[in-house]
Write a protein that holds these residues in place. Sequence first.
Motif, PDB file in Angstrom:
ATOM      1  N   ALA A  13       0.832  -1.216   0.000  1.00 58.49           N
ATOM      2  CA  ALA A  13       0.000   0.000   0.000  1.00 58.49           C
ATOM      3  C   ALA A  13       0.861   1.259   0.000  1.00 58.49           C
ATOM      4  O   ALA A  13       0.559   2.232  -0.685  1.00 58.49           O
ATOM      5  CB  ALA A  13      -0.932  -0.022   1.213  1.00 58.49           C
ATOM      6  N   SER A  14       1.970   1.222   0.737  1.00 53.77           N
ATOM      7  CA  SER A  14       2.747   2.454   0.930  1.00 53.77           C
ATOM      8  C   SER A  14       3.596   2.841  -0.285  1.00 53.77           C
ATOM      9  O   SER A  14       4.030   3.986  -0.382  1.00 53.77           O
ATOM     10  CB  SER A  14       3.642   2.308   2.166  1.00 53.77           C
ATOM     11  OG  SER A  14       4.488   1.190   2.001  1.00 53.77           O
ATOM     12  N   ASP A  54      -4.655  -5.544   2.695  1.00 53.06           N
ATOM     13  CA  ASP A  54      -3.400  -5.094   2.075  1.00 53.06           C
ATOM     14  C   ASP A  54      -3.561  -4.873   0.571  1.00 53.06           C
ATOM     15  O   ASP A  54      -2.893  -4.027  -0.014  1.00 53.06           O
ATOM     16  CB  ASP A  54      -2.300  -6.149   2.295  1.00 53.06           C
ATOM     17  CG  ASP A  54      -1.979  -6.340   3.762  1.00 53.06           C
ATOM     18  OD1 ASP A  54      -2.055  -5.347   4.513  1.00 53.06           O
ATOM     19  OD2 ASP A  54      -1.660  -7.479   4.159  1.00 53.06           O
ATOM     20  N   PRO A  88      -5.941  -1.431  -1.018  1.00 53.64           N
ATOM     21  CA  PRO A  88      -5.291  -0.128  -1.246  1.00 53.64           C
ATOM     22  C   PRO A  88      -4.429  -0.107  -2.515  1.00 53.64           C
ATOM     23  O   PRO A  88      -4.252   0.957  -3.112  1.00 53.64           O
ATOM     24  CB  PRO A  88      -4.423   0.062   0.004  1.00 53.64           C
ATOM     25  CG  PRO A  88      -5.034  -0.796   1.040  1.00 53.64           C
ATOM     26  CD  PRO A  88      -5.635  -1.968   0.321  1.00 53.64           C
ATOM     27  N   GLU A 139      -6.794   0.537  -5.286  1.00 48.79           N
ATOM     28  CA  GLU A 139      -7.172   1.962  -5.251  1.00 48.79           C
ATOM     29  C   GLU A 139      -6.047   2.850  -5.753  1.00 48.79           C
ATOM     30  O   GLU A 139      -6.275   3.848  -6.445  1.00 48.79           O
ATOM     31  CB  GLU A 139      -7.598   2.329  -3.830  1.00 48.79           C
ATOM     32  CG  GLU A 139      -8.923   1.659  -3.446  1.00 48.79           C
ATOM     33  CD  GLU A 139      -9.282   1.748  -1.971  1.00 48.79           C
ATOM     34  OE1 GLU A 139     -10.431   1.406  -1.640  1.00 48.79           O
ATOM     35  OE2 GLU A 139      -8.418   2.109  -1.140  1.00 48.79           O
ATOM     36  N   ALA A 140      -4.803   2.476  -5.445  1.00 47.97           N
ATOM     37  CA  ALA A 140      -3.660   3.255  -5.961  1.00 47.97           C
ATOM     38  C   ALA A 140      -3.592   3.166  -7.477  1.00 47.97           C
ATOM     39  O   ALA A 140      -3.286   4.156  -8.160  1.00 47.97           O
ATOM     40  CB  ALA A 140      -2.370   2.730  -5.322  1.00 47.97           C
ATOM     41  N   GLN A 146      -6.110   5.478  -8.835  1.00 45.07           N
ATOM     42  CA  GLN A 146      -5.648   6.871  -8.706  1.00 45.07           C
ATOM     43  C   GLN A 146      -4.596   7.174  -9.764  1.00 45.07           C
ATOM     44  O   GLN A 146      -4.601   8.246 -10.375  1.00 45.07           O
ATOM     45  CB  GLN A 146      -5.064   7.048  -7.309  1.00 45.07           C
ATOM     46  CG  GLN A 146      -5.099   8.474  -6.811  1.00 45.07           C
ATOM     47  CD  GLN A 146      -4.494   8.593  -5.408  1.00 45.07           C
ATOM     48  OE1 GLN A 146      -4.633   7.692  -4.585  1.00 45.07           O
ATOM     49  NE2 GLN A 146      -3.828   9.701  -5.166  1.00 45.07           N
TER      50      GLN A 146
END
Length: 249
Positions: A210-211, A236, A239, A242-243, A246
């Motif tokens: 995610a990070s 985990d 996200p 979703e990234a 984006q």
Amino acid sequence: MALKKLVAGNWKMNGSHAALAELDAIAPAARANPAVEVAICPPYTLIAAAARRGDVAVGAQDCHAAPSGAHTGCISAPMLVDAGAALAIVGHSERRQDNHETDADVNAKARAAMAAGLTAIVCVGETEAQRDAGEAVAVVSAQLAGSVPGDASASALVVAYEPVWAIGTGRTPAVSDVAEMHAAIRGRLVALLGGEGAAVRILYGGSVKASNALELLSVADVDGALVGGASLKAADFVPIIEAAAQASA
Ligand code: PEP
């Protein structure tokens, strides 16, 4: 060219039927982010049950090069289609290492997958020693030349760049190194496949989480991610989906 991003999870040798609850928890995020294609590659034992869930595309982690025959313990590409799979990973570095698979083996498996109607995710990537020796682009270019069927169409082929030293280690290449490698892969794909090569999706794989997902998925020619450890839990994996959405916006 902006290609629809693919986020594919590789569960490796993990998961029993109880793990399908994670798939159920991933499905709403897949539905909510139609700009992103989402796939899960569970072990063979879960493919049919996962495919019956319906919302997330299902892939295999390997396939045999032959459609049928005397190959005890192996699974063919037509069998995967029969079980409901839409994709097959071929040439993952763990199979190249553990099962001594060569580029020619990977090429034959990719051909078999495509002939059966699957999308082949062909994995390539250098070792740490090869990167330290300045050979990363040359190694990956040679793997592509050997592993990618020359008549592949873009809709049936995905390439995953997975530096071996980044898999499961928590380490990732510098963003500039990812950009350099993905540009080189794009160039090699166009050289190998002509116009089709411009439309083949190139995934990055190796400790995506995610990070770091948004940064990696925002790099030019990073058309998605192949995710190992962080695909096992919906908390985990979502996200990362979703990234990707984006990064596509
Ligand atoms: C993989 O094995 O394909 C992979 C990317 O693993 P991880 O995300 O755990 O590094």
